[in-house]
Design a protein around this motif. Sequence first.
Motif, PDB file in Angstrom:
ATOM      1  N   LEU A   1      -0.036   5.874  -3.415  1.00  0.00           N
ATOM      2  CA  LEU A   1       0.603   5.765  -4.682  1.00  0.00           C
ATOM      3  C   LEU A   1       1.264   4.212  -4.756  1.00  0.00           C
ATOM      4  CD1 LEU A   1       1.593   6.528  -7.490  1.00  0.00           C
ATOM      5  CD2 LEU A   1       3.480   7.870  -6.179  1.00  0.00           C
ATOM      6  N   VAL A   2       1.083   3.443  -5.550  1.00  0.00           N
ATOM      7  CA  VAL A   2       1.626   2.128  -5.679  1.00  0.00           C
ATOM      8  C   VAL A   2       2.459   1.860  -7.058  1.00  0.00           C
ATOM      9  CG1 VAL A   2       1.447  -0.425  -5.388  1.00  0.00           C
ATOM     10  CG2 VAL A   2      -0.021   1.234  -4.093  1.00  0.00           C
ATOM     11  N   LEU A   3       3.588   1.692  -6.853  1.00  0.00           N
ATOM     12  CA  LEU A   3       4.681   1.619  -8.102  1.00  0.00           C
ATOM     13  C   LEU A   3       5.229   0.340  -8.085  1.00  0.00           C
ATOM     14  CD1 LEU A   3       6.926   4.766  -7.162  1.00  0.00           C
ATOM     15  CD2 LEU A   3       4.724   4.794  -8.734  1.00  0.00           C
ATOM     16  N   MET A   4       4.764  -0.346  -9.220  1.00  0.00           N
ATOM     17  CA  MET A   4       5.263  -1.843  -9.598  1.00  0.00           C
ATOM     18  C   MET A   4       6.462  -1.738 -10.475  1.00  0.00           C
ATOM     19  SD  MET A   4       1.806  -4.061 -10.217  1.00  0.00           S
ATOM     20  CE  MET A   4       2.587  -5.775 -10.042  1.00  0.00           C
TER      21      MET A   4
ATOM     22  N   MET B   1       8.451   9.590   0.971  1.00  0.00           N
ATOM     23  CA  MET B   1       7.384  10.537   0.652  1.00  0.00           C
ATOM     24  C   MET B   1       5.998  10.089   0.708  1.00  0.00           C
ATOM     25  SD  MET B   1       9.467  11.875  -2.799  1.00  0.00           S
ATOM     26  CE  MET B   1       7.990  12.777  -3.634  1.00  0.00           C
ATOM     27  N   GLY B   2       5.768   8.650   0.927  1.00  0.00           N
ATOM     28  CA  GLY B   2       4.529   8.095   1.212  1.00  0.00           C
ATOM     29  C   GLY B   2       4.247   6.939   0.131  1.00  0.00           C
ATOM     30  N   ALA B   3       4.888   6.862  -0.947  1.00  0.00           N
ATOM     31  CA  ALA B   3       4.762   5.868  -1.987  1.00  0.00           C
ATOM     32  C   ALA B   3       4.858   4.448  -1.525  1.00  0.00           C
ATOM     33  CB  ALA B   3       5.473   5.946  -3.184  1.00  0.00           C
ATOM     34  N   VAL B   4       4.109   3.593  -2.306  1.00  0.00           N
ATOM     35  CA  VAL B   4       4.481   2.189  -1.907  1.00  0.00           C
ATOM     36  C   VAL B   4       5.209   1.341  -2.976  1.00  0.00           C
ATOM     37  CG1 VAL B   4       3.613  -0.160  -1.518  1.00  0.00           C
ATOM     38  CG2 VAL B   4       2.583   1.934  -0.134  1.00  0.00           C
ATOM     39  N   ILE B   5       6.342   0.964  -2.740  1.00  0.00           N
ATOM     40  CA  ILE B   5       7.007   0.196  -3.660  1.00  0.00           C
ATOM     41  C   ILE B   5       6.627  -1.141  -3.849  1.00  0.00           C
ATOM     42  CG2 ILE B   5       9.371  -0.163  -4.898  1.00  0.00           C
ATOM     43  CD1 ILE B   5       8.361   2.839  -4.318  1.00  0.00           C
ATOM     44  N   ALA B   6       6.025  -1.599  -4.854  1.00  0.00           N
ATOM     45  CA  ALA B   6       5.525  -3.349  -4.940  1.00  0.00           C
ATOM     46  C   ALA B   6       6.173  -3.666  -6.281  1.00  0.00           C
ATOM     47  CB  ALA B   6       4.212  -3.097  -4.700  1.00  0.00           C
ATOM     48  N   PRO B   7       7.284  -4.118  -6.232  1.00  0.00           N
ATOM     49  CA  PRO B   7       7.707  -4.923  -7.480  1.00  0.00           C
ATOM     50  C   PRO B   7       6.961  -6.227  -7.604  1.00  0.00           C
ATOM     51  CG  PRO B   7       9.767  -4.483  -6.047  1.00  0.00           C
ATOM     52  CD  PRO B   7       8.362  -4.166  -5.296  1.00  0.00           C
ATOM     53  N   PRO B   8       6.778  -6.602  -8.836  1.00  0.00           N
ATOM     54  CA  PRO B   8       6.018  -7.871  -9.359  1.00  0.00           C
ATOM     55  C   PRO B   8       6.848  -9.046  -8.979  1.00  0.00           C
ATOM     56  CG  PRO B   8       6.514  -6.467 -11.339  1.00  0.00           C
ATOM     57  CD  PRO B   8       6.942  -5.510 -10.035  1.00  0.00           C
ATOM     58  N   VAL B   9       6.409  -9.452  -7.790  1.00  0.00           N
ATOM     59  CA  VAL B   9       7.177 -10.703  -7.244  1.00  0.00           C
ATOM     60  C   VAL B   9       6.251 -11.704  -7.230  1.00  0.00           C
ATOM     61  CG1 VAL B   9       8.636 -11.746  -5.560  1.00  0.00           C
ATOM     62  CG2 VAL B   9       9.039  -9.237  -6.069  1.00  0.00           C
ATOM     63  N   PRO B  10       6.408 -12.942  -7.839  1.00  0.00           N
ATOM     64  CA  PRO B  10       5.456 -13.961  -7.789  1.00  0.00           C
ATOM     65  C   PRO B  10       5.340 -14.662  -6.494  1.00  0.00           C
ATOM     66  CG  PRO B  10       7.257 -14.868  -9.049  1.00  0.00           C
ATOM     67  CD  PRO B  10       7.714 -13.214  -8.795  1.00  0.00           C
ATOM     68  N   ALA B  11       4.160 -15.035  -5.781  1.00  0.00           N
ATOM     69  CA  ALA B  11       4.235 -15.750  -4.578  1.00  0.00           C
ATOM     70  C   ALA B  11       3.995 -17.366  -4.967  1.00  0.00           C
ATOM     71  CB  ALA B  11       2.836 -15.283  -4.155  1.00  0.00           C
ATOM     72  N   PHE B  12       5.207 -18.137  -4.936  1.00  0.00           N
ATOM     73  CA  PHE B  12       5.074 -19.506  -5.163  1.00  0.00           C
ATOM     74  C   PHE B  12       4.218 -20.203  -4.345  1.00  0.00           C
ATOM     75  CE2 PHE B  12       8.680 -17.679  -7.355  1.00  0.00           C
ATOM     76  CZ  PHE B  12       8.386 -18.033  -8.649  1.00  0.00           C
ATOM     77  N   TYR B  13       4.013 -19.709  -3.026  1.00  0.00           N
ATOM     78  CA  TYR B  13       3.344 -20.467  -2.026  1.00  0.00           C
ATOM     79  C   TYR B  13       1.713 -20.612  -2.667  1.00  0.00           C
ATOM     80  CZ  TYR B  13       1.137 -16.211  -0.941  1.00  0.00           C
ATOM     81  OH  TYR B  13       0.757 -14.863  -0.592  1.00  0.00           O
TER      82      TYR B  13
END
Length: 187
Positions: A118-121, A141-153
């Motif tokens: 489970l991936v939560l943006m 609980m096992g979720a992946v927290i993945a806020p939308p953060v830009p990769a400027f590289y």
Amino acid sequence: MAQRIIVGISGASGIVYGVRALELLRDCGVETHLVMSKSAELTLHYELDMPLATIHSLATEVHAIKNVGAAIASGSFVTAGMLIAPCSIRSMAEIATGVTSSLLTRAADVVLKERRRLVLMVRETPLHTGHLRSLTQLSEMGAVIAPPVPAFYALPESLDDMVTQTVGRVLDLFAIDTGQVSRWQGD
């Protein structure tokens, strides 16, 4: 069986992330099951010049938000997991507590109980302590927290580049290489 992923789109700002996920998954031949909150349908009108029918056409199957009897509400419906892009704080809180009120949060709860990805943006800033506690609880609980953060590289030249890179990296979490990610190669 082809890979199958549930894509949830909540009412938080950033509906373009969910749309891009559907586009990239379609291009990779992944079976997608879409569920959108009513708030997401409202947000669509503010953020994108795109009819709801167009978003629906990107998914393999679309499930009504109130249909808690849909296949994605059952653990016996095998998936690689679920991506919620974007994920509102309300949806996050429902999933964290297990007190679900819609197919979107019920499907996420099922993914967690079945020990699937489970991936939560999560799209909110700043975060108060209650938000952070709920996010910690979800991570535990096992979720992946993945806020939308830009990769400027990646040296994006447009907003579209930033969205594609961000969603591509999130899909990496499901072992899906979209071929659209600029990867860091080191110095």
